[in-house]
Design a protein around this motif. Structure first.
Motif, mmCIF file in Angstrom:
data_model
loop_
_atom_site.group_PDB
_atom_site.id
_atom_site.type_symbol
_atom_site.label_atom_id
_atom_site.label_comp_id
_atom_site.label_asym_id
_atom_site.label_seq_id
_atom_site.Cartn_x
_atom_site.Cartn_y
_atom_site.Cartn_z
ATOM 1 N N PHE A 153 11.747 -1.970 2.013
ATOM 2 C CA PHE A 153 12.198 -3.102 2.885
ATOM 3 C C PHE A 153 13.033 -2.839 3.851
ATOM 4 O O PHE A 153 13.069 -3.055 5.019
ATOM 5 N N ALA A 154 14.345 -2.097 3.471
ATOM 6 C CA ALA A 154 15.204 -1.664 4.358
ATOM 7 C C ALA A 154 14.836 -0.802 5.518
ATOM 8 O O ALA A 154 15.345 -1.115 6.798
ATOM 9 N N ALA A 155 13.824 0.108 5.193
ATOM 10 C CA ALA A 155 13.480 0.866 6.215
ATOM 11 C C ALA A 155 12.436 0.134 7.253
ATOM 12 O O ALA A 155 12.641 0.203 8.485
ATOM 13 N N ALA A 156 11.794 -0.857 7.065
ATOM 14 C CA ALA A 156 10.973 -1.552 7.643
ATOM 15 C C ALA A 156 11.857 -2.808 8.218
ATOM 16 O O ALA A 156 11.483 -3.227 9.517
ATOM 17 N N PHE A 157 12.919 -3.451 7.882
ATOM 18 C CA PHE A 157 13.583 -4.343 8.293
ATOM 19 C C PHE A 157 15.137 -4.078 8.252
ATOM 20 O O PHE A 157 15.705 -5.023 7.531
ATOM 21 N N PRO A 158 15.598 -3.034 9.053
ATOM 22 C CA PRO A 158 17.082 -2.855 8.833
ATOM 23 C C PRO A 158 18.023 -3.947 9.101
ATOM 24 O O PRO A 158 19.181 -3.980 8.817
ATOM 25 N N LYS A 159 17.459 -5.067 9.781
ATOM 26 C CA LYS A 159 18.502 -6.077 10.337
ATOM 27 C C LYS A 159 18.680 -7.130 9.176
ATOM 28 O O LYS A 159 19.523 -7.979 9.370
ATOM 29 N N VAL A 160 17.866 -7.182 8.043
ATOM 30 C CA VAL A 160 18.002 -7.954 6.958
ATOM 31 C C VAL A 160 18.804 -7.536 5.988
ATOM 32 O O VAL A 160 18.544 -6.455 5.092
ATOM 33 N N PRO A 161 20.097 -7.951 5.582
ATOM 34 C CA PRO A 161 20.807 -7.553 4.506
ATOM 35 C C PRO A 161 20.256 -8.020 3.127
ATOM 36 O O PRO A 161 20.222 -9.191 2.827
ATOM 37 N N ILE A 162 19.923 -7.017 2.209
ATOM 38 C CA ILE A 162 19.195 -7.306 0.943
ATOM 39 C C ILE A 162 20.124 -7.056 -0.179
ATOM 40 O O ILE A 162 20.783 -6.089 -0.023
ATOM 41 N N LEU A 163 19.940 -8.002 -1.431
ATOM 42 C CA LEU A 163 20.902 -7.803 -2.418
ATOM 43 C C LEU A 163 19.642 -7.845 -3.541
ATOM 44 O O LEU A 163 19.566 -8.920 -4.002
ATOM 45 N N PRO A 164 19.160 -6.631 -3.838
ATOM 46 C CA PRO A 164 17.914 -6.604 -4.801
ATOM 47 C C PRO A 164 18.370 -6.900 -6.053
ATOM 48 O O PRO A 164 17.750 -7.179 -7.037
ATOM 49 N N GLU A 165 19.519 -6.772 -6.314
ATOM 50 C CA GLU A 165 20.254 -7.214 -7.701
ATOM 51 C C GLU A 165 20.226 -8.717 -8.131
ATOM 52 O O GLU A 165 20.546 -9.185 -9.078
ATOM 53 N N HIS A 166 20.276 -9.471 -6.808
ATOM 54 C CA HIS A 166 20.402 -11.000 -7.016
ATOM 55 C C HIS A 166 18.999 -11.664 -7.391
ATOM 56 O O HIS A 166 18.055 -11.216 -6.861
ATOM 57 N N VAL A 167 18.900 -12.585 -8.265
ATOM 58 C CA VAL A 167 17.738 -13.262 -8.718
ATOM 59 C C VAL A 167 17.287 -14.208 -7.409
ATOM 60 O O VAL A 167 16.147 -14.335 -7.196
ATOM 61 N N LEU A 168 18.281 -14.883 -7.003
ATOM 62 C CA LEU A 168 17.866 -16.043 -5.889
ATOM 63 C C LEU A 168 18.943 -15.838 -4.716
ATOM 64 O O LEU A 168 20.117 -15.914 -5.172
ATOM 65 N N VAL A 169 18.478 -15.897 -3.380
ATOM 66 C CA VAL A 169 19.368 -16.042 -2.417
ATOM 67 C C VAL A 169 18.876 -17.181 -1.647
ATOM 68 O O VAL A 169 17.723 -17.202 -1.148
ATOM 69 N N VAL A 170 19.819 -18.318 -1.472
ATOM 70 C CA VAL A 170 19.662 -19.172 -0.514
ATOM 71 C C VAL A 170 20.668 -19.000 0.683
ATOM 72 O O VAL A 170 21.708 -19.199 0.621
ATOM 73 N N SER A 171 20.026 -19.106 1.980
ATOM 74 C CA SER A 171 20.567 -18.774 3.132
ATOM 75 C C SER A 171 20.098 -19.829 4.253
ATOM 76 O O SER A 171 19.298 -20.500 3.801
ATOM 77 N N GLU A 191 0.912 -1.103 0.060
ATOM 78 C CA GLU A 191 0.103 0.037 -0.072
ATOM 79 C C GLU A 191 0.856 1.352 0.017
ATOM 80 O O GLU A 191 1.963 1.208 0.268
ATOM 81 N N PRO A 192 0.399 2.463 -0.276
ATOM 82 C CA PRO A 192 1.303 3.559 -0.422
ATOM 83 C C PRO A 192 1.957 4.036 0.936
ATOM 84 O O PRO A 192 3.031 4.451 0.741
ATOM 85 N N GLU A 193 1.420 3.532 1.999
ATOM 86 C CA GLU A 193 1.887 3.735 3.313
ATOM 87 C C GLU A 193 3.244 2.895 3.725
ATOM 88 O O GLU A 193 3.646 2.756 4.549
ATOM 89 N N GLY A 194 3.090 1.610 2.834
ATOM 90 C CA GLY A 194 4.096 0.725 2.885
ATOM 91 C C GLY A 194 3.463 -0.614 3.736
ATOM 92 O O GLY A 194 2.278 -0.727 3.867
ATOM 93 N N TRP A 195 4.447 -1.554 4.331
ATOM 94 C CA TRP A 195 3.959 -2.827 4.776
ATOM 95 C C TRP A 195 3.579 -2.332 6.064
ATOM 96 O O TRP A 195 4.377 -1.810 6.798
ATOM 97 N N ARG A 196 2.494 -2.903 6.725
ATOM 98 C CA ARG A 196 2.123 -2.813 7.879
ATOM 99 C C ARG A 196 2.346 -4.119 8.809
ATOM 100 O O ARG A 196 1.809 -5.190 8.612
ATOM 101 N N THR A 197 3.438 -4.043 9.709
ATOM 102 C CA THR A 197 3.803 -5.010 10.521
ATOM 103 C C THR A 197 2.567 -5.494 11.388
ATOM 104 O O THR A 197 1.896 -4.555 11.965
ATOM 105 N N GLY A 198 2.721 -6.599 11.935
ATOM 106 C CA GLY A 198 1.612 -7.171 12.808
ATOM 107 C C GLY A 198 0.215 -7.258 12.406
ATOM 108 O O GLY A 198 -0.757 -7.812 13.027
#
Length: 349
Positions: free
Chosen positions: A154-172, A97-104
């Motif tokens: 996403f980075a604003a909502a979940f700053p503890k998760v390092p994201i690699l948006p240029e990657h197609v698939l990340v398996v962790s 939504e325009p206001e972003g992801w609503r946690t909870g």
């Protein structure tokens, strides 16, 4: 691995495809159809397996009809309360939504995802489905990917998760159990990966042929449009960005920006990097390459000519820089994104 039954052989792998009101119908139903492909392939006589390896169900908080983000109703086949264990959980793309992801908003689902992970399930996200999975906290400190258009949100909502948006698939994860795919149609790569992992490479190749799917082997950098950060309060740097947007091809744009701001070179570079998260020269390079991409898409100009138009006198350097920033050559980019001849509007003779 699938559970074993002595009498009849291995049980199919149970896949729980999560439906929430924010989900995008095309991703959800596409994943459902492709992972059920073996039932479709059997009548065609080209299935490499004796029995379908997956049993896919659309699951949600409540069983029954559910309207998705695009206002298309689907049917939730099972409630999560009735599922004690599953092998694979997939959260499809969601529409923010325009206001972003609503946690909870989905506490029952988050608790259920935790429980399924504890019992051995793979947790997978397609595109922006990572927003829901990230609420579990299981991706904290774990590399993941998300649609590049949602990367900042996403980075604003979940700053503890390092994201690699240029990657197609990340398996962790310790047992490769946390899986995320990037922008939009990379759910193709996700399902092909899951099929290859659980049913073998031959099965994945057969499904790819049946649906004409392709792996995004060059990554997502070619698809990402560079938009310099402007969410800062440094007016001098913003003015320099505005000037560069229309003067990127001048011989020494960095020197001119410094002159126009009246700052010392050292101060300008420090403030520019702090405001935009890129050094001035890196920013100039990205602006120029972004313009080159548009000209490759929309004109017939040669690569050498475009190199000169965006400010590079040495085509060889331009080609190397283009490949480094986009992952493909200028020619490869043009072949991929230019509208093909058969799709061009017909001209009156």
């Amino acid at each position: 691995m699938p559970h074993q039954r002595a009498e009849t052989g291995p049980e199919p792998i149970h896949v729980s495809l999560v439906a929430i009101p924010e989900a995008v119908v095309s991703t959800l139903t596409g994943i459902f159809d492709v992972m059920n492909a073996f039932a479709v392939m059997a009548p065609l006589g080209n299935t490499p397996l004796e029995a379908p390896p997956f049993r896919v169900e659309i699951v949600g908080v409540e069983q029954g009809p559910l309207q998705l983000a695009s206002h298309v109703p689907i049917s939730v086949q099972r409630s999560i309360a009735s599922i004690e264990a599953t092998d694979i959980v997939i959260v499809p793309s969601i529409l923010l939504e325009p206001e972003g992801w609503r946690t909870g908003r989905h506490p029952e689902l988050v608790d259920w995802l935790h429980a399924m992970h504890r019992r051995g399930a793979l947790l997978c996200s397609a595109c922006s489905g990572l927003f829901l999975l990230a609420e579990t906290g299981l991706f904290d400190g774990v590399e993941a990917t998300v649609h590049f258009g949602y990367a900042r949100a996403f980075a604003a909502a979940f700053p503890k998760v390092p994201i690699l948006p240029e990657h197609v698939l990340v398996v962790s994860g310790k047992r490769d159990e946390l899986i995320s795919s990037g922008a939009s149609m990379t759910w193709h790569d996700l399902v092909l990966y899951l099929i290859a992992r659980h049913a073998g490479a031959t099965a994945a190749q057969a499904v790819a042929r049946l649906f004409a799917l392709q792996w995004h082997q060059d990554g997502l950098a070619p698809y990402i449009t560079f938009e310099g950060r402007r969410d800062h309060d440094d007016l001098a740097i913003r003015a320099a960005q505005d000037w560069l947007a229309t003067h990127f091809s001048v011989a020494n744009p960095l020197e001119e920006m410094i002159r126009r701001t009246g700052l010392t070179e050292r101060t300008f570079k420090r403030r520019f990097t702090g405001a935009t998260s890129l050094s001035p020269i890196a920013y100039v390079q990205r602006v120029r390459i972004e313009e080159a991409k548009r000209r490759l898409e929309r004109t017939e100009a040669s690569v050498d000519e475009i190199s000169w138009q965006v400010g590079y006198e040495e085509p060889a350097f331009f080609r190397r820089l283009f490949k480094r920033l986009t992952g493909v050559t200028p020619g490869g980019y043009r072949r991929r994104f230019k509208i093909p001849e058969f799709a061009q509007p017909r001209r009156e003779s």
